[in-house]
Motif scaffolding. Structure first.
Motif, PDB file in Angstrom:
ATOM      1  N   LEU A 212      -3.974  -3.430   7.935  1.00 46.05           N
ATOM      2  CA  LEU A 212      -5.347  -3.582   7.438  1.00 46.05           C
ATOM      3  C   LEU A 212      -5.783  -5.046   7.492  1.00 46.05           C
ATOM      4  N   LYS A 213      -4.865  -5.933   7.165  1.00 47.63           N
ATOM      5  CA  LYS A 213      -5.187  -7.361   7.225  1.00 47.63           C
ATOM      6  C   LYS A 213      -5.467  -7.805   8.657  1.00 47.63           C
ATOM      7  N   GLU A 214      -4.734  -7.235   9.594  1.00 45.22           N
ATOM      8  CA  GLU A 214      -4.954  -7.576  11.004  1.00 45.22           C
ATOM      9  C   GLU A 214      -6.347  -7.164  11.463  1.00 45.22           C
ATOM     10  N   ARG A 215      -6.908  -6.161  10.796  1.00 47.77           N
ATOM     11  CA  ARG A 215      -8.272  -5.726  11.107  1.00 47.77           C
ATOM     12  C   ARG A 215      -9.315  -6.553  10.357  1.00 47.77           C
ATOM     13  N   GLY A 216      -8.847  -7.573   9.640  1.00 45.96           N
ATOM     14  CA  GLY A 216      -9.772  -8.460   8.944  1.00 45.96           C
ATOM     15  C   GLY A 216     -10.133  -8.022   7.545  1.00 45.96           C
ATOM     16  N   LEU A 217      -9.449  -7.015   7.027  1.00 45.10           N
ATOM     17  CA  LEU A 217      -9.733  -6.532   5.676  1.00 45.10           C
ATOM     18  C   LEU A 217      -8.879  -7.308   4.676  1.00 45.10           C
ATOM     19  N   GLN A 218      -9.519  -7.932   3.721  1.00 44.63           N
ATOM     20  CA  GLN A 218      -8.822  -8.755   2.742  1.00 44.63           C
ATOM     21  C   GLN A 218      -9.229  -8.354   1.330  1.00 44.63           C
ATOM     22  N   SER A 219      -8.241  -8.188   0.468  1.00 44.98           N
ATOM     23  CA  SER A 219      -8.498  -7.867  -0.934  1.00 44.98           C
ATOM     24  C   SER A 219      -7.184  -7.971  -1.696  1.00 44.98           C
ATOM     25  N   PRO A 220      -7.218  -8.443  -2.948  1.00 38.13           N
ATOM     26  CA  PRO A 220      -5.986  -8.447  -3.746  1.00 38.13           C
ATOM     27  C   PRO A 220      -5.531  -7.038  -4.112  1.00 38.13           C
ATOM     28  N   TYR A 221      -6.382  -6.042  -3.822  1.00 38.87           N
ATOM     29  CA  TYR A 221      -6.065  -4.665  -4.196  1.00 38.87           C
ATOM     30  C   TYR A 221      -5.751  -3.780  -2.997  1.00 38.87           C
ATOM     31  N   LEU A 222      -5.413  -4.389  -1.866  1.00 43.58           N
ATOM     32  CA  LEU A 222      -5.103  -3.586  -0.682  1.00 43.58           C
ATOM     33  C   LEU A 222      -3.933  -2.637  -0.943  1.00 43.58           C
ATOM     34  N   LYS A 223      -2.896  -3.143  -1.584  1.00 48.34           N
ATOM     35  CA  LYS A 223      -1.735  -2.282  -1.826  1.00 48.34           C
ATOM     36  C   LYS A 223      -2.098  -1.144  -2.774  1.00 48.34           C
ATOM     37  N   ASN A 224      -2.852  -1.449  -3.826  1.00 53.42           N
ATOM     38  CA  ASN A 224      -3.295  -0.395  -4.744  1.00 53.42           C
ATOM     39  C   ASN A 224      -4.125   0.645  -4.003  1.00 53.42           C
ATOM     40  N   PHE A 225      -4.957   0.176  -3.079  1.00 56.61           N
ATOM     41  CA  PHE A 225      -5.802   1.078  -2.297  1.00 56.61           C
ATOM     42  C   PHE A 225      -4.950   2.031  -1.459  1.00 56.61           C
ATOM     43  N   VAL A 226      -3.957   1.487  -0.772  1.00 56.40           N
ATOM     44  CA  VAL A 226      -3.111   2.314   0.094  1.00 56.40           C
ATOM     45  C   VAL A 226      -2.314   3.317  -0.739  1.00 56.40           C
ATOM     46  N   VAL A 227      -1.725   2.849  -1.835  1.00 58.15           N
ATOM     47  CA  VAL A 227      -0.925   3.747  -2.678  1.00 58.15           C
ATOM     48  C   VAL A 227      -1.801   4.858  -3.247  1.00 58.15           C
ATOM     49  N   ALA A 228      -3.018   4.512  -3.654  1.00 57.60           N
ATOM     50  CA  ALA A 228      -3.925   5.535  -4.187  1.00 57.60           C
ATOM     51  C   ALA A 228      -4.262   6.570  -3.117  1.00 57.60           C
ATOM     52  N   ARG A 229      -4.427   6.122  -1.881  1.00 50.73           N
ATOM     53  CA  ARG A 229      -4.768   7.037  -0.787  1.00 50.73           C
ATOM     54  C   ARG A 229      -3.628   8.009  -0.468  1.00 50.73           C
ATOM     55  N   ILE A 230      -2.391   7.544  -0.583  1.00 52.56           N
ATOM     56  CA  ILE A 230      -1.266   8.415  -0.217  1.00 52.56           C
ATOM     57  C   ILE A 230      -0.702   9.170  -1.419  1.00 52.56           C
ATOM     58  N   ASN A 231      -1.254   8.913  -2.599  1.00 53.56           N
ATOM     59  CA  ASN A 231      -0.765   9.571  -3.810  1.00 53.56           C
ATOM     60  C   ASN A 231      -1.419  10.946  -3.954  1.00 53.56           C
ATOM     61  N   PHE A 232      -0.770  11.957  -3.421  1.00 59.58           N
ATOM     62  CA  PHE A 232      -1.308  13.317  -3.433  1.00 59.58           C
ATOM     63  C   PHE A 232      -1.308  13.932  -4.832  1.00 59.58           C
ATOM     64  N   LEU A 233      -0.588  13.321  -5.763  1.00 62.12           N
ATOM     65  CA  LEU A 233      -0.510  13.880  -7.116  1.00 62.12           C
ATOM     66  C   LEU A 233      -1.873  13.893  -7.804  1.00 62.12           C
ATOM     67  N   ARG A 234      -2.782  13.068  -7.329  1.00 65.06           N
ATOM     68  CA  ARG A 234      -4.120  13.031  -7.930  1.00 65.06           C
ATOM     69  C   ARG A 234      -4.824  14.374  -7.825  1.00 65.06           C
ATOM     70  N   PHE A 235      -4.437  15.165  -6.821  1.00 71.92           N
ATOM     71  CA  PHE A 235      -5.151  16.414  -6.554  1.00 71.92           C
ATOM     72  C   PHE A 235      -4.398  17.646  -7.050  1.00 71.92           C
ATOM     73  N   ARG A 236      -3.256  17.436  -7.716  1.00 71.04           N
ATOM     74  CA  ARG A 236      -2.496  18.586  -8.212  1.00 71.04           C
ATOM     75  C   ARG A 236      -3.197  19.206  -9.409  1.00 71.04           C
ATOM     76  N   LYS A 237      -3.188  20.532  -9.453  1.00 68.98           N
ATOM     77  CA  LYS A 237      -3.847  21.257 -10.536  1.00 68.98           C
ATOM     78  C   LYS A 237      -2.852  21.714 -11.597  1.00 68.98           C
ATOM     79  N   ASP A 238      -1.617  22.054 -11.164  1.00 65.23           N
ATOM     80  CA  ASP A 238      -0.651  22.574 -12.129  1.00 65.23           C
ATOM     81  C   ASP A 238      -0.064  21.434 -12.952  1.00 65.23           C
TER      82      ASP A 238
END
Length: 283
Positions: A212-238
């Motif tokens: 992401l940084k190589e694409r010019g995207l910069q933020s102190p929250y990049l890692k939080n963003f990626v982890v949130a995107r791959i965290n499928f537990l957010r969508f669990r209902k049970d």
């Protein structure tokens, strides 16, 4: 206590639980923090020392337990260091006869709020101390000392990687972790193995962040963003407890397939978040 060079000022029972307490003055060179505690914050010690010097008084006794002729304080390390800085030869203490109080660091230590790294490292140090002392019983029996099972695993990860960004992973680790009904000495290798799994996941996430940084995207929250995107537990209902290894496997697979070309700058801008943990990598 007198043989140790201290002086007993009084003995009483605390008004809540009726436990005995010895109000005493101890030689300051015989008082030390428990070996499980967080590192001292020098700015906090300096502020305390300045305040004590202005008041010309020490009004907040440390808590101590006697250990092999010395005194461990699970609550008061900053006051202890501030007193030493001011040249004190003795320190006022509430000495408790129960050695187990030395492990009650998280419950007692309200002098300076713990951040996630400090909590996690103190918990894993206590854990190793209990194993070293050959304390028997399952991990569940010591839950009141550790507060949260995630702290054990995150602490083991911090030991291996001091700049580990635990804040990004804490929500999902908290969701999948439970105290183990396994003896401490057997559970410790399991916790260490889980920590290694977390660091493997972190390596996969860092690769995405770098892309992401190589694409010019910069933020102190990049890692939080990626982890949130791959965290499928957010969508669990049970409400069932997910399996730790299966969760990490699935998140690692998602990290490897992460398409950075689909990430827009405004997606990251919406991430926001609170301050990063001290010493953590700002991804």
């Amino acid at each position: 206590m007198r043989e140790d060079g201290g002086e007993v000022l009084g003995v009483y029972r605390d008004p809540l639980g009726g436990h005995p307490v010895v109000f005493s003055v101890l030689p300051i060179d015989k008082v030390e923090p428990t070996p499980y505690q967080r590192d001292v914050s020098e700015p906090h010690v300096k502020r305390l020392a300045n305040a004590m010097e202005r008041l010309d008084r020490f009004l907040d006794p440390v808590i101590a337990v006697r250990k092999d002729g010395r005194y461990w304080t699970p609550n008061g390390n900053h006051r202890l260091n501030a007193s030493r800085r001011l040249g004190a030869k003795a320190i006022v203490a509430l000495v408790l006869p129960e050695e187990d109080v030395a492990y009650q660091i998280l419950a007692l230590n309200t002098e300076k709020a713990h951040n996630l790294k400090e909590r996690s490292l103190e918990v894993i140090r206590m854990y190793r101390g209990l194993v070293g002392a050959e304390r028997k019983g399952p991990e569940t029996a010591f839950a009141h000392l550790f507060e949260e099972p995630a702290f054990i695993t995150l602490g083991a990860a911090y030991e291996q990687r001091p700049r580990f960004s635990a804040g990004a992973y804490h929500p999902f680790v908290k969701a999948v972790e439970d105290f183990l009904d396994t003896p401490l000495e057997d559970a410790l290798p399991l916790r260490e193995a889980r920590a290694r799994r977390l660091l493997e996941l972190d390596d996969a996430v860092v690769s995405v962040v770098d892309a992401l940084k190589e694409r010019g995207l910069q933020s102190p929250y990049l890692k939080n963003f990626v982890v949130a995107r791959i965290n499928f537990l957010r969508f669990r209902k049970d409400g069932g407890k997910p399996d730790f290894d299966a969760t990490v496997d699935r998140m690692q697979a998602s990290a490897r397939k992460f398409n950075v070309d689909k990430v827009r700058r405004e997606d990251i801008g919406r991430m926001g978040g609170g301050p990063l943990e001290p010493d953590e990598e700002s991804a």
